[in-house]
Design a protein around this motif. Structure first.
Motif, PDB file in Angstrom:
ATOM      1  N   ARG A  22       0.864  -1.183   0.000  1.00 62.47           N
ATOM      2  CA  ARG A  22       0.000   0.000   0.000  1.00 62.47           C
ATOM      3  C   ARG A  22       0.903   1.236   0.000  1.00 62.47           C
ATOM      4  N   THR A  23       0.808   2.032  -1.048  1.00 62.32           N
ATOM      5  CA  THR A  23       1.603   3.257  -1.129  1.00 62.32           C
ATOM      6  C   THR A  23       0.737   4.499  -1.253  1.00 62.32           C
ATOM      7  N   THR A  24      -0.548   4.337  -1.605  1.00 63.05           N
ATOM      8  CA  THR A  24      -1.437   5.497  -1.727  1.00 63.05           C
ATOM      9  C   THR A  24      -2.120   5.776  -0.393  1.00 63.05           C
ATOM     10  N   ARG A  25      -2.473   7.013  -0.195  1.00 62.70           N
ATOM     11  CA  ARG A  25      -3.160   7.390   1.035  1.00 62.70           C
ATOM     12  C   ARG A  25      -4.649   7.554   0.753  1.00 62.70           C
ATOM     13  N   CYS A  26      -5.025   8.699   0.236  1.00 57.99           N
ATOM     14  CA  CYS A  26      -6.426   8.980  -0.048  1.00 57.99           C
ATOM     15  C   CYS A  26      -6.680   8.832  -1.551  1.00 57.99           C
ATOM     16  N   THR A  27      -7.928   8.892  -1.950  1.00 53.77           N
ATOM     17  CA  THR A  27      -8.260   8.738  -3.358  1.00 53.77           C
ATOM     18  C   THR A  27      -7.829   9.962  -4.146  1.00 53.77           C
ATOM     19  N   ILE A  28      -7.657   9.791  -5.451  1.00 52.30           N
ATOM     20  CA  ILE A  28      -7.285  10.901  -6.327  1.00 52.30           C
ATOM     21  C   ILE A  28      -8.349  11.982  -6.291  1.00 52.30           C
ATOM     22  N   TRP A  29      -9.605  11.595  -6.120  1.00 56.25           N
ATOM     23  CA  TRP A  29     -10.678  12.577  -6.080  1.00 56.25           C
ATOM     24  C   TRP A  29     -10.533  13.485  -4.860  1.00 56.25           C
ATOM     25  N   THR A  30     -10.101  12.911  -3.738  1.00 57.81           N
ATOM     26  CA  THR A  30      -9.871  13.720  -2.540  1.00 57.81           C
ATOM     27  C   THR A  30      -8.797  14.763  -2.794  1.00 57.81           C
ATOM     28  N   ILE A  31      -7.747  14.357  -3.495  1.00 60.18           N
ATOM     29  CA  ILE A  31      -6.643  15.276  -3.779  1.00 60.18           C
ATOM     30  C   ILE A  31      -7.107  16.397  -4.693  1.00 60.18           C
ATOM     31  N   ILE A  32      -7.931  16.059  -5.689  1.00 58.83           N
ATOM     32  CA  ILE A  32      -8.338  17.054  -6.680  1.00 58.83           C
ATOM     33  C   ILE A  32      -9.348  18.036  -6.095  1.00 58.83           C
ATOM     34  N   LYS A  33     -10.395  17.525  -5.480  1.00 60.14           N
ATOM     35  CA  LYS A  33     -11.464  18.422  -5.044  1.00 60.14           C
ATOM     36  C   LYS A  33     -11.051  19.265  -3.840  1.00 60.14           C
ATOM     37  N   LEU A  36      -7.996   8.966   7.873  1.00 61.99           N
ATOM     38  CA  LEU A  36      -6.550   9.124   7.727  1.00 61.99           C
ATOM     39  C   LEU A  36      -6.211  10.590   7.476  1.00 61.99           C
ATOM     40  N   ASN A  37      -5.069  11.035   8.012  1.00 60.61           N
ATOM     41  CA  ASN A  37      -4.614  12.374   7.661  1.00 60.61           C
ATOM     42  C   ASN A  37      -4.155  12.383   6.200  1.00 60.61           C
ATOM     43  N   THR A  38      -4.647  13.349   5.434  1.00 64.58           N
ATOM     44  CA  THR A  38      -4.414  13.369   3.992  1.00 64.58           C
ATOM     45  C   THR A  38      -2.936  13.509   3.652  1.00 64.58           C
ATOM     46  N   LYS A  39      -2.293  14.490   4.270  1.00 64.44           N
ATOM     47  CA  LYS A  39      -0.889  14.741   3.945  1.00 64.44           C
ATOM     48  C   LYS A  39       0.012  13.797   4.729  1.00 64.44           C
ATOM     49  N   ASN A  40       1.139  13.485   4.139  1.00 65.36           N
ATOM     50  CA  ASN A  40       2.067  12.505   4.682  1.00 65.36           C
ATOM     51  C   ASN A  40       2.861  13.142   5.827  1.00 65.36           C
TER      52      ASN A  40
END
Length: 628
Positions: free
Chosen positions: A394-405, A455-459
């Motif tokens: 697992r390397t991704t955190r949140c969905t791409i949609w979360t990042i975009i919107k 989950l916290n969005t940013k790493n």
């Protein structure tokens, strides 16, 4: 509108492509070389708008012909590069890297590469492993040209003042999005069309203004020369001053973009000094093949680095330049020009048929790679689990949609309970990538136990040190925690430096704050880390029959675990709502810590568990999801 060849534009293209190549070879040579892409955006917007306006004026413009011209111009060289890169990827790349490669390959027909690369992370981090990373800019251009010709066609009957106003509104709107996203979602600002469209639209503005009579009235020859000199100097400063640590595009992108705008406008139909320099035959010659140069240079560099061929020594660099220019020259004269001039693939039918066939071949190749775990059959049975360990991670955190919107930029919901949500626990995990490596296992536990997982969005670690996120981000996460009314929170991170009094104090204060909010806190001891635990290191030592790597337990305990356990035990004593999750006994014996067993590889690299490794500690995390 006059539609004529401008050699100085090709000279500007040459500067743009050479700056990008120099930056990619060695970023210290030209720290802002990557802005060559932004120069290309302005040039592309200018040329396309010029062509569209010319055809509209002549009454020959149609959307169909526009896209057919784009296919004829853009796709043939690109498809050749994709085919060649796919052959090289199959021969050179490990399963993990070739899986990543085909992810970007499969979206090429849809021009969504930029979205894929956004979901994978930073442009400047890990770029050396991605042979098609540079095609993100092609995706941005094609997305822009999805709506731009329609817009110009819609306003064609309007006055020139109205047309300019509409274009200016596009520029202002996109630039505003750029400013906002550069602060709130800088990766999205870099990769997405919404925050890049203003650069292409400024090129369009140049096409709409270059022949206006007031320019000749307001700007004398001296004025033009002075403005061009300042623009050229600004562009040079941008190449040398801007670097990858800055928020980009942001405000700073105005410097090169506006400079290119003035260079385009004021070198047109006037024999200026800057225009003569840009029209030098050498620059023009490079500019003519700038597109295939751009396409070829990056895969060559990436594959050289995968083969551990130095790109800073004289002989490899000479080989790189020779190969890049040879392939670019051949692509231009043997593929791009004959197809564009309809010497080969003369009909629309043959062009589309050939394009579809190549994309079909590439799609079949991509699907094959995905369904065979990165074509892992290329390796021995024993080696497969080591080479696919990163794929099964697992390397991704949140969905791409979360990042975009970006409506909820600090916390995202991974698992959401819809049946009797009022009775479902709310569990959050807060940390950096050492929290992210547990996510697949935690999602399964959350679903099995009817719990929400956030989950916290940013790493980010929940403490702020030299390499951590800002206090502002931490404050926003805490504010949202207060609103969410969590039941439990898991604090999992790489805890290096936690013995430092400042970090120690920060974690103590945070845990106390959470305990005061009646949130149960779970502190996770970080599993062992070490170069010998990396499955690729184990494979490199014995490619035929690799065995899991080991590190000494005493080293791990002395450097990492004992500091964490000491602090966490103190916190547990002070706050009854604190529990400790210590998975070290699963990965370590009394002497050694292991990177796997006879069945599974547990790590994806030297510091992160893969999914199998996280699953081995499943029972350690199960109490989090049980009733209090």
């Amino acid at each position: 509108m006059i539609h004529s060849y401008r050699p100085e534009i090709d000279g500007l293209r040459a500067i743009a492509v050479l700056s990008v190549i120099f930056f990619h070879i060695n970023a210290t040579w030209l720290t802002g070389g990557f802005i060559g892409v932004d120069v290309f955006f302005v040039i592309s917007g200018y040329l396309i708008t010029n062509q569209i306006q010319h055809d509209i004026t002549a009454g020959t413009f149609t959307i169909k012909n526009f896209y057919l011209r784009r296919i004829r111009r853009i796709l043939p060289p690109l498809l050749v590069v994709l085919l060649a890169s796919s052959v090289a990827a199959f021969a050179i790349l490990t399963p993990e890297d070739i899986r990543s490669y085909v992810n970007s390959l499969l979206v090429q027909p849809l021009s969504l590469q930029n979205v894929i690369f956004l979901s994978e992370g930073e442009y400047f981090i890990g770029a050396d492993t991605k042979p098609l990373l540079h095609t993100w800019s092609l995706a941005v251009e094609e997305q822009f040209y999805f709506f731009w010709p329609i817009l110009l066609l819609f306003i064609k009957r309007q006055s020139s003042k109205v047309r300019l106003t509409v274009v200016l509104l596009v520029i202002i709107g996109s630039f505003y999005i750029n400013l906002v996203q550069s602060q709130t979602a800088p990766k999205a600002a870099f990769f997405l069309i919404f925050s890049c469209a203003w650069e292409l639209a400024i090129g369009g503005l140049a096409a709409l203004t270059e022949n206006r009579s007031w320019l000749n009235q307001k700007f004398t020859r001296i004025h033009r020369e002075l403005l061009l000199f300042c623009s050229a100097l600004s562009l040079l400063i941008a190449f040398c001053y801007i670097d990858s640590s800055m928020l980009f595009p942001g405000k700073i992108a105005l410097l090169p973009v506006v400079a290119v705008f003035f260079i385009i406008v004021f070198t047109h139909s006037h024999k200026t000094i800057i225009g003569k320099v840009l029209a030098h035959p050498l620059l023009v010659g490079i500019g003519l093949i700038s597109y295939p140069l751009y396409l070829w240079h990056w895969p060559i560099l990436v594959f050289m680095r995968h083969l551990h061929i130095s790109t800073v020594q004289l002989l490899p660099i000479a080989l790189f330049w020779l190969l890049t220019f040879t392939l670019a020259y051949g692509s231009y004269h043997l593929i791009e020009t004959p197809i564009r001039r309809k010497i080969i693939l003369t009909s629309q039918y043959h062009l589309l048929k050939a394009t579809a066939l190549v994309f079909l071949i590439l799609t079949i190749f991509g699907i094959h790679v995905i369904t065979t775990e990165g074509a892992s059959y290329r390796y021995s049975d024993q080696a497969k689990s080591y080479l696919t360990a990163r794929i099964n991670s697992r390397t991704t955190r949140c969905t791409i949609w979360t990042i975009i919107k970006d409506r909820n930029p600090n916390i995202c919901q991974l698992v959401e309970v819809h049946t009797e949500p009022s009775k479902a626990k709310k569990v959050m995990i807060w940390g950096n990538s050492h929290a992210g490596m547990w996510l697949t296992m935690l999602e399964q536990l959350a679903r099995e136990n009817n719990a929400n997982l956030l989950l916290n969005t940013k790493n980010c670690r929940p403490v702020i040190g030299q390499f951590d996120c800002s206090p502002e981000i931490k404050a926003k996460v805490m504010a949202q925690i207060e609103q969410l009314q969590l039941d439990d929170i898991i604090l999992a991170s790489s805890w290096q430096g936690i013995a430092d009094p400042n970090l120690n104090k920060q974690l103590t204060e945070l845990v106390g704050w959470l305990a005061h909010k009646n949130i149960r806190v779970w502190l996770v001891i970080d599993p062992p880390i070490g170069d010998n635990l990396d499955p690729l290191a184990a494979y490199a030592k014995n490619p035929i029959n690799p065995i899991p790597g080991t590190i000494f337990f005493e080293d791990y305990n002395r450097i990492y675990r004992s500091n964490e356990l000491t602090l966490f035990t103190e916190l547990k004593t002070r706050f009854p709502s604190v529990s400790i999750i210590d998975p070290s006994d699963i990965f370590c014996g009394s002497i050694y810590c292991l990177g796997g067993n006879a069945i599974d590889v547990w790590y994806r690299d030297a510091t992160h568990l893969n999914n199998a490794g996280a699953q081995t500690a499943r029972n350690k995390f199960l109490p989090v999801f049980l009733p209090r």
